[in-house]
Scaffold this motif. Sequence first.
Motif, PDB file in Angstrom:
ATOM      1  N   VAL A   1      33.284 -17.914 -10.787  1.00  0.00           N
ATOM      2  CA  VAL A   1      33.747 -17.908  -9.409  1.00  0.00           C
ATOM      3  C   VAL A   1      34.925 -18.868  -9.283  1.00  0.00           C
TER       4      VAL A   1
ATOM      5  N   GLY B   1      35.293 -15.937  -0.519  1.00  0.00           N
ATOM      6  CA  GLY B   1      34.379 -17.065  -0.483  1.00  0.00           C
ATOM      7  C   GLY B   1      34.838 -17.947   0.668  1.00  0.00           C
TER       8      GLY B   1
ATOM      9  N   PRO C   1      34.513 -14.407  -5.260  1.00  0.00           N
ATOM     10  CA  PRO C   1      33.383 -14.212  -6.175  1.00  0.00           C
ATOM     11  C   PRO C   1      33.778 -13.562  -7.492  1.00  0.00           C
TER      12      PRO C   1
ATOM     13  N   HIS D   1      28.079 -20.181 -11.212  1.00  0.00           N
ATOM     14  CA  HIS D   1      27.051 -20.684 -10.304  1.00  0.00           C
ATOM     15  C   HIS D   1      25.654 -20.602 -10.917  1.00  0.00           C
TER      16      HIS D   1
ATOM     17  N   ARG E   1      28.862 -17.983   0.807  1.00  0.00           N
ATOM     18  CA  ARG E   1      29.395 -17.817  -0.538  1.00  0.00           C
ATOM     19  C   ARG E   1      30.377 -18.945  -0.812  1.00  0.00           C
TER      20      ARG E   1
ATOM     21  N   THR F   1      29.160 -22.665   4.473  1.00  0.00           N
ATOM     22  CA  THR F   1      28.104 -21.915   3.791  1.00  0.00           C
ATOM     23  C   THR F   1      26.782 -22.230   4.482  1.00  0.00           C
TER      24      THR F   1
END
Length: 730
Positions: A454, A492, A433, A465, A428, A541
């Motif tokens: 975000v 995140g 988020p 996103h 993420r 990520t």
Amino acid sequence: MTSPRFEEGALIGVLTTQPLDRVLDYRAPRGGCAAGDHVEVPFGPRKVTGVVWGQGAGDYDPAKVKSAIRVLDLPPMRAPMREFLGRVADYTLTPMPAMLRLATRAPGLTDPPGMRKIYRRGHGQPARMTPARARVLDLLEEHDGLGFMLGELADLAGVGSSVVKGLVASGAVAEEEAPRDVPYPPLDPDMAGKALTTDQELAAARLREGIAAGRYGTTLLKGVTGSGKTEVYLEAVAACLKAGRQALVLLPEIALTAEFLTRVEARFGAKPAEWHSGVTTTERRRCWKMVAENGAQLVVGARSALFLPFHDLGLIVVDEEHDTSYKQEDGVLYNARDMAVLRASLERAQVVLASATPSLESWVNVQQGKYARLDLESRYGPAVMPEMRAIDMRTEEVPSGSWISPALKGAVMQRLERGEQSLLFLNRRGYAPLTLCRACGHQIGCKHCDARMVEHRFLKRLMCHQCGETAPMPETCPNCEVAGKLAAVGPGVERITEEAQALFPDARVTVLSSDLFGSARALKARILEIAEGAADIVVGTQLVAKGHNFPKLTLVGVIDSDLGLQGSDLRAAERTFQLMRQVAGRAGRAEARGTALLQSFQPEHPVIRAILSGDEEGFWAAEAASRRAAGVPPYGRMAGIVISSPDMQQAFDLGNRLARLDAPLRRIGAQLFGPAPAPIARVRGRHRVRLLVKAEKTAPLQSALAEWAAQVRVPANARLAIDIDPQSFL
Ligand SMILES: [Zn+2]
Ligand SMILES: [Zn+2]
């Protein structure tokens, strides 16, 4: 196989890129022409280019049929390529003009050959550096000696052409006359490759046999990261080049290209041709022409390289074949992995699908005997797959606003003491988020989409996103205007980085996320630094799951293993399994066996258990059985239909009309679901409505869909897209 010839004046059918649903009749130009020739034809008051597709249909007033102007000086489109375009069009329900656009997407193809001025980095330095000049020089350095045309260079650097000319005067930029479209330097397949293990040699020998047979075949090459898949398929490339045929290697991500090109150069003594969005327009044109004229032996590229006009294609390698980026989600909706198999079958070529974690589709094709399979063991022996354990988050005491459990913290501590690296993985991006107002409960969403904004704290922006919209982080709530009450909810990677920094104040913590790097080159440089030990803890990520090597890494901690298990996507389990295995595969490479710890609130979930037990074949068999029972791909067929419109009612009306007119679908026994708002119901200001069609494996789905969709007229501002074998359900 010679294409039929047409004498001057004979009736020919020409396919153009004009948005028409048919091939147009013309008369063959002076000197005649052959099927596959690229021609220029009059089209109303304009001249357009096209390809001679065959004999004219003859359903026009013969007196009104115009003559084609000339045959262009381009290698003709070969019959297997014409057939390939037709088959992809039929499969994906794409009009042929759009297919032709895909196959001729190189600028200036019709320009006469000759010399041109190109610009590259010179040896001098400008007397005075300005930001504009620095941008030009940075760009040239970034492209390592490649030449640009003047307009292209100025555009890319965002400067006027006079800035470039000024740099030429000081010698910082060199202006040269260069011939257009020269062949690529020859690759030498006889150069010695790396020494192969017995395992690799056996696999390479099997692939070479396939090449030598000169016929179609597909092989799944399976092996964990570090097992040397690349060395093995480069042997297949060598065999293909020795046989005098061309090879294509598809990679899922441009960031991986540079590393791969270096390996090709080490193996064959020169760099291959490149085809992807990061290549300059002059290089694209050169690549297209040289591929057609047999002046390029090997092309390394993104999925669209599949539509290059190869002269004699003998091998296609699809590396990381399970990667979702092989599915084109815009324009022509095709899956490059599946279309590679189709193209190879028409070219009598071999396909190698390489992966550590193959797609279920490929696994099933092996089970059914359609594909061969080769397994590679790790060259480091059994140590390479780490020890995997779950951390049961229900029994861990984690303070609110924190995500690193005491158990994981302890494991990281150990690595720090031993001077080894740890990876904390969370798929993420950004800081959190969700941004919520604690005064009124408002959630900050995107103006154009039904998606949340975000927070990206490191960039000090909010970002959508879905559509890429960004906005500064507001001081006050946009709804109730109360200040100081906006709170980040959920983690995140940036937030995990912050937490790791606080937990391990003496450690060097770094974050790897695609949005934090300006260019693929900057990202690659940072990855190299980290691999050499420039960080103790890497927070990353899914970017880190893709083929990068971190030899000092011995611990992987997955922050949220449950992420991705829920959701309506039929491939959720498969994706989670693949991703977790890839990430776990980062731990413990050369020297020591690593450990992977998966934080989970449901460690008894079958997918989590399959990951932990390492029983891959068991997982695939179970997943295949459940898909077969549900009649979904690869055991059934599916098509996703997305209707989008600025007007929600209009989108729904169209969806409802289609749902009522479902006779063509019922005739083939297909089921129709919807219309329903798409999971993300609004993107870039357009409302989206979805329908889903499910049919049996053998049902003639495409023809039924075509007949069905043709019953409605789509209003000008609405769009109807049909996606065969959808990968994304958003
Ligand atoms: Zn508020
Ligand atoms: Zn948006």
